[in-house]
Design a protein around this motif. Structure first.
Motif, short mmCIF file in Angstrom:
data_model
loop_
_atom_site.label_atom_id
_atom_site.label_comp_id
_atom_site.label_asym_id
_atom_site.label_seq_id
_atom_site.Cartn_x
_atom_site.Cartn_y
_atom_site.Cartn_z
N GLY B 121 0.79 -1.04 -0.31
CA GLY B 121 -0.43 -0.11 0.25
C GLY B 121 1.28 1.44 -0.49
O GLY B 121 0.47 1.91 -0.02
N PHE B 122 2.48 1.24 -0.02
CA PHE B 122 2.90 2.33 -0.16
C PHE B 122 2.70 3.35 -1.50
O PHE B 122 2.21 2.96 -2.28
N VAL B 123 3.07 4.58 -0.91
CA VAL B 123 3.17 5.53 -2.28
C VAL B 123 4.31 5.76 -2.77
O VAL B 123 5.13 5.23 -2.39
N MET B 124 4.07 5.07 -4.49
CA MET B 124 5.48 4.91 -5.59
C MET B 124 5.76 5.89 -6.07
O MET B 124 5.12 7.33 -6.77
N THR B 125 6.77 6.16 -5.61
CA THR B 125 7.66 7.91 -5.81
C THR B 125 8.41 7.21 -6.76
O THR B 125 9.05 5.82 -6.81
N GLN B 126 9.73 8.25 -7.68
CA GLN B 126 10.42 8.08 -8.37
C GLN B 126 11.93 9.11 -8.12
O GLN B 126 11.00 9.81 -8.82
N THR B 127 12.51 9.25 -7.95
CA THR B 127 13.59 10.53 -8.06
C THR B 127 13.83 10.61 -9.69
O THR B 127 13.31 10.31 -10.02
N THR B 128 14.71 12.09 -9.83
CA THR B 128 14.66 12.30 -10.70
C THR B 128 14.94 11.28 -11.95
O THR B 128 15.74 12.14 -13.25
N CYS B 129 16.12 10.36 -11.55
CA CYS B 129 16.83 9.60 -11.87
C CYS B 129 15.58 9.12 -13.15
O CYS B 129 14.62 8.42 -12.84
N LYS B 130 15.96 8.80 -14.17
CA LYS B 130 15.36 8.20 -15.23
C LYS B 130 15.66 6.47 -15.81
O LYS B 130 14.76 5.63 -15.64
N THR B 131 17.35 6.31 -15.60
CA THR B 131 17.63 5.00 -15.28
C THR B 131 18.63 4.83 -14.44
O THR B 131 18.83 5.52 -13.98
N LYS B 132 18.82 3.49 -14.51
CA LYS B 132 19.70 3.09 -13.81
C LYS B 132 20.90 3.46 -14.07
O LYS B 132 21.66 3.56 -12.64
N ASP B 133 21.34 3.32 -15.49
CA ASP B 133 22.71 4.18 -15.49
C ASP B 133 22.32 5.84 -14.30
O ASP B 133 23.99 6.04 -14.25
N GLU B 134 21.59 6.06 -14.97
CA GLU B 134 22.40 7.42 -14.79
C GLU B 134 22.01 8.03 -12.86
O GLU B 134 23.21 8.42 -12.29
N TYR B 135 21.39 6.59 -12.57
CA TYR B 135 21.07 6.80 -11.13
C TYR B 135 22.53 5.83 -10.50
O TYR B 135 22.91 7.00 -9.22
N LEU B 136 23.34 5.67 -11.21
CA LEU B 136 24.55 4.73 -10.71
C LEU B 136 25.32 5.81 -10.81
O LEU B 136 26.94 5.70 -10.12
N THR B 137 25.49 6.77 -11.83
CA THR B 137 26.44 8.14 -11.86
C THR B 137 26.45 9.43 -11.71
O THR B 137 27.22 9.73 -11.48
N ARG B 138 25.21 9.05 -11.32
CA ARG B 138 24.53 11.09 -11.02
C ARG B 138 23.99 10.65 -9.31
O ARG B 138 23.06 10.77 -9.26
#
Lengths: 477, 304
Positions: B121-138
């Motif tokens: 039942g959690f509220v589903m959100t995402q940071t400004t990262c679009k992809t895993k690669d972006e997440y890992l590098t930025r």
């Protein structure tokens, strides 16, 4: 942050001597300031050792409790310690004087004195373990990583324990000690012979009885048997025909190797190569026995390690090594501690794995075993627990406990739960949700107990995050 | 399968291989042997080598003191006593190392099964990262939400709660999948002891989450205390380690010293349910004392 300390007392009322020590235990958080606390005893120092007195006796079996009371008061005074400051401790009666009526006498005399402790008669097994820890045998075993035994040769008994590191592997006790025969130092006449030695003398057909004037050579056949039995006790040589007779409760299993040994007890101070001139200086056979042990096969076949304590091993063990601390994530309600001398009811592992109803039924059944003449006193419920429990497991345990202990809860006895694995805080929270409002309970972990043990719980320390615990193992093996 | 079985299995395979190549041409017996190797295709599945407890695996053939060595090994997850073949590791050790390394990589590169946070039942959100690669590098992109996402958080959660729970994938999806279903109810149950609570439907799940994301959430929700459960960078010992980063009134750019951390939450460390119970007590302390991190420690030491 300043470390907490616990002031602990140990009093040993042995067959021949009585002594007292005061120890300071330092409690330290080994985890870094920002981690989950991991609190343990970091240091054990003996800060006061009493005089060693002969155990005051009214007759051969009965302790003179009033004299003990005077002794304890005197020692507290000498140590400049106020009895109110003592938080934990153990008063144990060991050896031949370990009888229930003696315990009651001493309890009465010391009530409000030693620091409100229930006096326990240590069974021979507990005494063996305490003496071994006092002698530092477990430390020696941990360092060498070999099994190491301690033989505590006291006045009336020889207590054996075998350690594998800090773990107790085995214990044993024999009715062999320095004061089995008492001799008047001046006349060299026998004043007392222990019952088992009387049997031995009869079997060997020796011309020795109370009143007989003796020399080392007339006593030699007896000493030889005693030493031979002690050699046997650690697995050396052929079984002596009198081995079984001298067993107090049981011998060692000996299904393991014992490469090294320590000696403690009064006779450990008499392990001399040469016999001194005044052979009956202590009015007993301690010096003869010590000398014979020194020349026994134990010294040639085993590595003998120097013990940290000799005659004081048991009392130092009682004062310093009986107190432990619970795990650091626990839960309890305030106002019910300290708790003294509660029996342990340990659930079997297969019962723990059952569903709520069956778990509750088996808890209820077992609680019923502790009903004495239709009177039910509180018991501690102990569980093994699970290594990495699911939330549903916690709920199952809590529901089973609350249902199963209904008879205790109806009597408004504080609910006391011990778990071995690290899960007490979660379990405590779950109990809180199920128990009536403001119901007193204690739920602690990282304490290993067995059926037949008794437990003392002290006031919380280290900002309330742990409880001091004394487990009194009265039955072993 | 125990270590002994594994050893003999590998030894058998190796001897069969060498025997076959040696005798292939001239020995009919060898031919039949090689035939039988090819023809015995069974449905059996090889035992999982990652099931072996490394602390108990001991491959030194003639140890001087087996018990002593095993005792030392019991204190560390390091791969001691793995022995060697020539100048190399034994096959079993190499395979195990690669299996553990693969598990660590998988934990980083795979996503948390979205059904788990959804079903809770959690509220589903995402940071400004679009992809895993972006997440890992930025890393900086993993600490912020877009305006739309911030609005979604605002409308789906309670305003100014005492406690805002957040779950983030971080660097280990495996950690979240293994622990979150156990720890959330344990925290909830623990909070009740202190008269506190939170609602699962207000818990925020953050994809591509860095620890700093909780600061932005603190600003959006105006919560007193924000508690972020996040997957930790996996190592070779476990890929399932989770931590809780808890802060009183976190703000973006605040010093790290204001966070209180409960780390090492996994089945070989602090069990998830027990960690949950401990976190509940911490949350109560922070709500009462209005402090976290070093400030909280300082207050605790003063009152001592």
């Amino acid at each position: 942050m300043k470390d907490d300390t616990i002031l602990s007392v140990g009093i040993d009322l042995g067959t021949s001597t009585t002594q007292l020590v005061l120890s300071r235990l330092t409690i330290k958080n080994f985890a870094s300031a920002f981690s989950v606390p991991r609190i343990n005893i970091s240091k054990k120092e003996v800060i006061y050792k009493s005089d060693i007195i002969f155990t005051p006796l009214l007759n051969q079996q009965t302790i003179d409790a009033e004299a003990i009371k005077r002794f304890v008061a005197e020692q507290y005074d000498k140590a400049h310690i106020d009895k109110q400051n003592i938080q934990m401790g153990a008063v144990i009666i060991t050896g031949e004087t370990a009888r229930k009526d003696n315990a009651n006498l001493v309890t009465e005399a010391l009530s409000g004195y030693a620091g409100d402790f229930v006096v326990a008669t240590a069974g021979p097994d507990l005494e063996s373990i305490i003496a071994g820890k006092g002698a530092g045998t477990n430390v020696a075993s941990k360092e060498s990583r070999h099994h190491t035994a301690n033989i505590d040769v006291g006045g009336g008994t020889s207590n054996l324990v075998v350690f594998d590191g800090d773990d107790v592997l085995d214990t044993a006790c024999f009715d062999i000690g320095g004061r089995l025969i008492k001799i008047d130092r001046n006349t060299q006449k026998i004043t007392y012979i222990s019952p088992k030695v009387i049997k031995l003398i009869a079997a060997l057909d020796l011309p020795i009885s109370e009143g007989t004037k003796v020399t080392p050579s007339t006593l030699k056949p007896i000493i030889q048997v005693l030493v031979h039995v002690l050699e046997n006790s650690v697995g050396i040589g052929e079984r002596n025909p009198y081995y079984d007779m001298f067993i107090t409760n049981h011998g060692l299993r000996l299904d393991y190797k014992i490469p090294a040994l320590t000696f403690s007890g009064g006779v450990a101070d008499c392990l001399q190569e040469e016999l001194p001139t005044d052979i009956f200086r202590y009015g007993d056979i301690g010096l003869l026995l010590g000398n014979a042990l020194r020349h026994s096969a134990i010294f040639t076949q085993k590595k003998i390690i120097h013990s940290l304590e000799t005659i004081r091993a048991t009392v130092v063990g009682a004062g310093s090594h009986t107190t432990d601390v619970s795990g650091s994530t626990i839960s309890y309600t305030t106002g019910i501690l300290p708790i003294r001398n509660l029996p342990i009811l340990k659930m079997a592992r297969q019962d723990e794995n059952r569903d709520v109803n069956n778990l509750a039924t088996s808890i209820a059944e077992k609680i019923n075993w502790y009903r004495v003449q239709n009177e039910l006193n509180n018991v501690v419920l102990a569980f093994n627990g699970l290594k990495n429990p699911h939330y549903s497991d916690i709920q199952r345990y809590a529901a089973g406990i609350v249902d199963g202990a209904a008879v205790l809860i109806n009597k408004h006895e504080p609910l006391i739960i011990l778990v071995h694995e690290d899960m007490a805080k979660a379990l405590g929270h779950s109990l809180f949700a199920r128990l009536p409002q403001h119901y007193p309970f204690i739920c602690i972990d990282s304490v290993k107990v067995e059926n037949g043990d008794y437990i003392d719980l002290g006031e919380p320390i280290a900002e309330g995050s742990v409880l001091p615990v004394i487990v009194k193992t009265l039955i072993f093996g | 399968m125990n270590e002994q079985d594994l050893k003999s299995m590998i030894e058998n395979i190796l001897t069969e291989m060498t025997d076959n190549s040696k005798k292939e041409d001239n020995s009919p017996a060898a031919v039949t042997a090689s035939d039988s190797v090819e023809s015995t295709e069974s449905d059996e599945i090889l035992d999982d080598i990652t099931e072996i407890d490394l602390r108990k695996q001991f491959l030194v053939p003639h140890p001087h003191d087996r018990e002593g060595y095993l005792k030392m090994k019991s204190f560390t997850p390091a791969r001691l006593g793995m022995w060697r073949c020539g100048s190399r590791y034994k096959t079993a050790s190499v395979l195990r190392f690669r299996a553990d390394h693969a598990a660590a990589q998988d934990a980083v590169f795979s996503d948390v099964n979205p059904e788990i946070p959804k079903s809770m039942g959690f509220v589903m959100t995402q940071t400004t990262c679009k992809t895993k690669d972006e997440y890992l590098t930025r890393p900086d992109h993993g600490r912020k939400f877009s305006d739309d996402m911030a609005e979604k958080i605002r409308t789906n959660t309670e305003k100014s709660p005492k406690i805002q729970m957040v779950v983030g994938d971080g660097l280990s999806s495996a950690a979240i999948e293994a622990n979150v279903r156990e720890i959330i109810p344990a925290i909830k149950q623990g909070l009740k002891v202190y008269g506190l609570d939170f609602d699962e439907k207000n818990v925020i799940y953050v994809k591509y989450c860095r620890v700093g994301a909780e600061d932005h959430i603190g600003e959006i929700t105006n919560a007193d205390v924000v508690c972020l459960l996040v997957g930790e960078r996996p190592g070779l010992v476990t890929a399932k380690s989770m931590s809780a980063y808890i802060a009183y009134k976190p703000t973006m750019g605040m010093p790290e010293a204001r966070r209180t951390v409960v780390s090492n939450i996994h089945d070989g460390g602090l069990p998830a349910v027990e960690a949950g119970a401990y976190i509940a007590e911490l949350l109560d302390k922070m709500v009462r004392l209005k402090k976290s991190g070093i400030d909280l420690k300082a207050v605790e030491n003063e009152t001592k």
